[in-house]
Design a protein around this motif. Structure first.
Motif, short mmCIF file in Angstrom:
data_model
loop_
_atom_site.label_atom_id
_atom_site.label_comp_id
_atom_site.label_asym_id
_atom_site.label_seq_id
_atom_site.Cartn_x
_atom_site.Cartn_y
_atom_site.Cartn_z
N ARG A 66 0.83 -1.21 0.00
CA ARG A 66 0.00 0.00 0.00
C ARG A 66 0.86 1.26 0.00
O ARG A 66 0.55 2.23 -0.68
CB ARG A 66 -0.92 0.00 1.21
N LEU A 67 1.94 1.23 0.76
CA LEU A 67 2.84 2.38 0.78
C LEU A 67 3.46 2.58 -0.60
O LEU A 67 3.64 3.71 -1.05
CB LEU A 67 3.93 2.19 1.84
N GLY A 68 3.78 1.49 -1.29
CA GLY A 68 4.33 1.57 -2.64
C GLY A 68 3.34 2.21 -3.60
O GLY A 68 3.72 3.02 -4.45
N ARG A 69 2.06 1.87 -3.46
CA ARG A 69 1.04 2.50 -4.31
C ARG A 69 0.93 3.98 -4.02
O ARG A 69 0.83 4.80 -4.94
CB ARG A 69 -0.33 1.84 -4.08
N LEU A 70 0.92 4.36 -2.74
CA LEU A 70 0.85 5.78 -2.39
C LEU A 70 2.08 6.53 -2.90
O LEU A 70 1.98 7.68 -3.31
CB LEU A 70 0.71 5.94 -0.87
N LEU A 71 3.23 5.87 -2.90
CA LEU A 71 4.45 6.45 -3.43
C LEU A 71 4.31 6.70 -4.93
O LEU A 71 4.59 7.80 -5.42
CB LEU A 71 5.62 5.51 -3.15
N ARG A 72 3.84 5.70 -5.67
CA ARG A 72 3.67 5.84 -7.12
C ARG A 72 2.61 6.87 -7.48
O ARG A 72 2.71 7.53 -8.51
CB ARG A 72 3.32 4.48 -7.75
N GLN A 73 1.60 7.03 -6.62
CA GLN A 73 0.54 8.01 -6.87
C GLN A 73 0.96 9.43 -6.49
O GLN A 73 0.26 10.39 -6.79
CB GLN A 73 -0.73 7.64 -6.11
N GLY A 74 2.12 9.57 -5.84
CA GLY A 74 2.65 10.89 -5.54
C GLY A 74 2.27 11.45 -4.18
O GLY A 74 2.56 12.60 -3.88
N GLY A 105 13.13 1.78 2.25
CA GLY A 105 12.23 1.31 3.29
C GLY A 105 11.63 2.41 4.15
O GLY A 105 10.88 2.12 5.07
N HIS A 106 11.96 3.66 3.87
CA HIS A 106 11.42 4.79 4.63
C HIS A 106 10.43 5.55 3.76
O HIS A 106 10.70 5.79 2.58
CB HIS A 106 12.54 5.74 5.06
N TYR A 107 9.33 5.96 4.37
CA TYR A 107 8.30 6.69 3.65
C TYR A 107 7.96 7.95 4.41
O TYR A 107 7.97 7.98 5.64
CB TYR A 107 7.03 5.82 3.50
N GLN A 108 7.68 9.02 3.66
CA GLN A 108 7.38 10.31 4.26
C GLN A 108 6.33 11.00 3.40
O GLN A 108 6.28 10.82 2.17
CB GLN A 108 8.65 11.15 4.32
N LYS A 109 5.50 11.81 4.03
CA LYS A 109 4.48 12.54 3.30
C LYS A 109 5.16 13.57 2.40
O LYS A 109 6.08 14.25 2.78
CB LYS A 109 3.55 13.25 4.28
N ARG A 110 4.67 13.64 1.16
CA ARG A 110 5.20 14.63 0.20
C ARG A 110 4.75 16.01 0.64
O ARG A 110 3.58 16.22 0.96
CB ARG A 110 4.70 14.34 -1.20
N THR A 111 5.66 16.95 0.66
CA THR A 111 5.32 18.32 1.06
C THR A 111 5.22 19.23 -0.13
O THR A 111 5.66 18.97 -1.19
CB THR A 111 6.36 18.89 2.04
#
Length: 58
Positions: free
Chosen positions: A36-44, A52-58
């Motif tokens: 799911r995190l990978g999908r959110l990453l691809r969707q921007g 392995g680290h994820y952060q909200k796009r600013t």
């Protein structure tokens, strides 16, 4: 996304998100979250500042 909205400057790993949200930390559950995190990453919606680290796009 709520955890990212509450902590917009923080980086999370999938397992850390599970612990923060009180979700099970077994490997199968964490792998679903990684997908799911990978999908959110691809969707921007998220960035990946490190492996392995994820952060909200600013």
């Amino acid at each position: 996304m709520n955890a990212f909205n509450q902590h917009p400057d923080q980086q999370f790993r999938a397992r850390e998100l599970h612990e923060l949200l009180g979700m099970p930390t077994d490997e199968a559950s964490v792998n679903v979250t990684r997908a799911r995190l990978g999908r959110l990453l691809r969707q921007g919606f998220l960035t990946q500042p490190g492996r392995g680290h994820y952060q909200k796009r600013t």
